[in-house]
Design a protein around this motif. Structure first.
Motif, PDB file in Angstrom:
ATOM      1  N   SER A   1     -13.757  -0.252  -8.684  1.00 49.94           N
ATOM      2  CA  SER A   1     -13.789   1.032  -8.231  1.00 49.94           C
ATOM      3  C   SER A   1     -12.567   1.304  -8.236  1.00 49.94           C
ATOM      4  O   SER A   1     -11.722   2.291  -8.515  1.00 49.94           O
ATOM      5  CB  SER A   1     -14.590   2.032  -7.771  1.00 49.94           C
TER       6      SER A   1
ATOM      7  N   TYR B   1     -23.736   2.095  -3.412  1.00 52.86           N
ATOM      8  CA  TYR B   1     -23.263   2.601  -4.908  1.00 52.86           C
ATOM      9  C   TYR B   1     -24.468   3.876  -5.435  1.00 52.86           C
ATOM     10  O   TYR B   1     -25.002   4.749  -5.539  1.00 52.86           O
ATOM     11  CB  TYR B   1     -23.090   2.031  -6.491  1.00 52.86           C
TER      12      TYR B   1
ATOM     13  N   PHE C   1     -19.257  -2.522 -15.021  1.00 54.79           N
ATOM     14  CA  PHE C   1     -19.495  -2.341 -14.060  1.00 54.79           C
ATOM     15  C   PHE C   1     -19.729  -1.363 -12.989  1.00 54.79           C
ATOM     16  O   PHE C   1     -20.532  -1.357 -11.620  1.00 54.79           O
ATOM     17  CB  PHE C   1     -18.834  -3.484 -13.024  1.00 54.79           C
TER      18      PHE C   1
ATOM     19  N   GLU D   1     -16.529  -0.673  -4.587  1.00 53.89           N
ATOM     20  CA  GLU D   1     -16.545  -1.896  -5.197  1.00 53.89           C
ATOM     21  C   GLU D   1     -15.462  -1.564  -5.782  1.00 53.89           C
ATOM     22  O   GLU D   1     -14.139  -1.433  -5.712  1.00 53.89           O
ATOM     23  CB  GLU D   1     -17.059  -1.560  -6.455  1.00 53.89           C
ATOM     24  N   ASP D   2     -14.746  -3.059  -5.969  1.00 57.79           N
ATOM     25  CA  ASP D   2     -13.115  -3.646  -6.332  1.00 57.79           C
ATOM     26  C   ASP D   2     -12.854  -2.902  -8.078  1.00 57.79           C
ATOM     27  O   ASP D   2     -11.761  -3.137  -7.762  1.00 57.79           O
ATOM     28  CB  ASP D   2     -12.850  -5.402  -6.536  1.00 57.79           C
TER      29      ASP D   2
ATOM     30  N   GLN E   1      -9.856  -2.388  -0.335  1.00 53.05           N
ATOM     31  CA  GLN E   1     -10.896  -2.988  -0.076  1.00 53.05           C
ATOM     32  C   GLN E   1     -10.401  -2.570   1.361  1.00 53.05           C
ATOM     33  O   GLN E   1     -10.762  -2.542   2.555  1.00 53.05           O
ATOM     34  CB  GLN E   1     -12.093  -3.639  -0.204  1.00 53.05           C
TER      35      GLN E   1
ATOM     36  N   ALA F   1     -24.962   0.937 -11.014  1.00 52.24           N
ATOM     37  CA  ALA F   1     -25.778   0.046 -10.350  1.00 52.24           C
ATOM     38  C   ALA F   1     -27.203  -0.188 -10.090  1.00 52.24           C
ATOM     39  O   ALA F   1     -27.922  -0.647  -9.717  1.00 52.24           O
ATOM     40  CB  ALA F   1     -25.255   0.004  -8.377  1.00 52.24           C
TER      41      ALA F   1
END
Length: 458
Positions: A220, A285, A28, A217-218, A434, A31
């Motif tokens: 991260s 990203y 993930f 990003e979730d 987040q 990007a």
């Protein structure tokens, strides 16, 4: 002489449904596609003039498959397998896990169809979930002695081959800092959270208004950031798992858990100086890589897997990038303020259910070729561009992020803790993070979200 790596990772088998990757080096993180076919990539020469590896001629003509879940090295693995085939006569077909697919789900579906790969590159916890049911015991393989400190054991047996070491922390661009401050920057001089904040204030006064990038990003936020509350308990896998079990059972009060509050203090620092503070959930990203390379920012919390993004943004292998720790407090003697996390993020599992004896033998030879052949050693580092977990590999990674982690590993400035959490941890708690990042919840609400999440795991 290279420093010997010590400290074995011992992991116990847990229920498969409870397992997920710690996402230290998850796909993930990319990007952009570093294997863009239109991109001109300078080939790193491999010296094939010396090859003392002893090949088993009886294996020539054998075909094996390798499922690859590390997308950024797909082309490199194909080159490596071709080099091995030229020498051994064994054909290794490299099968990519398609973008967005779960490696665990993919390999399980292949088993269900009766056509599993001979070898599979998986996250550590995927191997743990499958090991005793599907995997061949590799405990007696010669390479095991070269991977001390980076072995994963399940009930005393080694079922997987550690492919690489990956680490994460606060990436810095040394040239940007020095240009802004007009003096030399020594990363070792930043030893506490307060000294890091003082540096940020200096950069702000020098014109870099918000020197930090924080990815939205979730994965991260929920894994790379939040999992520090487990990993930094004592920097070991058993210690991290101990904290998980205490949180899960409710015997640890999260509101008064020092590491959680220290973590949030540091995360608040990153929030305060975030370049995307005005719209943190709108941050891009790829743009973060550009900002760091161009000097709009000086820091980016990420891992060495971010190098392709930085290179695409214009960073050069000669540039001075490196990692600072995730500063938890103001105690200079706290290991959390001295070391960064680095662990074997991808493991290779060998099938023992469907693969024939000859295929298993060929697969074992291929793994040993990576570790012991002069060609395999070079290609693991130069072609795949990964940090080797094997003590006998004389080659050092070339990109500055991997080179910095490599240096820290061999100087004792890393800790190796891999935590096992439920497979929705990064998504559920990433979403809670987040909200906190965007100031849509406060600290108490975030802590309650973590409590509620773990209470549901019982």
């Amino acid at each position: 002489m290279r420093r010997k790596i010590s400290g074995k990772v011992i992991v116990s088998v847990l229920t498969a449904s409870f397992l997920t990757a710690s996402l230290t080096g998850c796909t993930f993180g990319f990007a952009s596609d570093p294997d863009d076919p239109n991109e001109v990539v300078e080939e790193v020469p491999i010296d094939t003039s010396v090859d003392s590896f002893e090949y088993d001629s009886s294996l020539s003509g054998t075909n094996i498959t390798l499922l690859n879940s590390k997308a950024e090295i797909q082309v490199a693995l194909e080159k490596m397998s071709a080099a091995y085939e030229e020498k051994s006569g064994v054909h290794v077909e490299v099968m990519p896990v398609t973008d967005g697919d779960s490696p665990y789900t993919k390999v399980v579906s292949l088993y269900n169809s009766g056509n599993p790969p001979t070898l599979a590159i998986l996250d550590t916890t995927d191997v743990i979930a499958l090991a005793e049911e599907k995997a061949a015991d590799l405990s007696d393989e010669p390479w095991v002695a070269e991977a001390e400190g980076y072995l994963t054991e399940v009930n005393g047996k080694v079922y997987c081959f550690p492919l690489c070491i990956e680490g994460r922390g606060i990436i810095y661009n040394k040239a940007v800092i020095e240009e802004a401050l007009g003096r030399e920057f020594d990363p070792a001089s930043i030893k506490t959270q307060d000294s890091f904040v003082a540096l940020l204030e200096e950069l702000k006064a020098a014109g870099i208004q918000r020197p930090v990038s924080v990815a939205k990003e979730d994965w991260s936020l929920g894994a790379h950031h939040l999992q520090y509350i487990y990993e930094l308990y004592d920097g070991t896998t058993p210690g991290a798992q101990e904290k998980v079990e205490e949180i899960k059972s409710g015997t640890l009060d999260l509101s008064s858990y020092a590491r959680l509050n220290e973590f949030l203090n540091m995360f608040d620092v990153l929030k305060t100086y975030n370049v995307a503070q005005g719209d943190p959930l709108g941050a891009d990203y790829d743009e973060m890589a550009i900002d760091l390379a161009d000097g709009k920012t000086a820091f980016w919390f990420n891992g060495n897997w971010a190098w392709p993004n930085l290179a695409e943004a214009g960073a050069d292998v000669e540039d001075a990038y490196g990692f600072l720790p995730y500063f938890m407090n103001n105690d200079e003697t706290d290991f959390a303020n001295q070391k960064i996390q680095a662990s074997p993020s991808k493991q290779v599992m060998l099938d023992r259910i469907v693969a024939s004896e000859k295929q298993q033998a060929a697969a074992k030879e291929f793994l040993n070729w990576i570790v012991f052949s002069e060609i395999g050693q070079q290609m693991l580092v130069k072609t795949c561009n990964v940090i080797p977990p094997f003590q006998n590999n004389p080659y050092e990674p070339m990109d500055p992020l991997s080179a910095d982690i490599y240096a820290k590993v061999h100087s004792g400035n890393t800790f190796n803790a891999s935590v096992i959490v439920p497979n929705d941890h990064w998504a559920v708690l990433g979403a809670a993070m987040q909200k906190y990042l965007a100031d849509r919840s406060d600290r108490e609400e975030l802590i309650q979200s973590i409590k509620d999440y773990w209470a549901e795991q019982n």
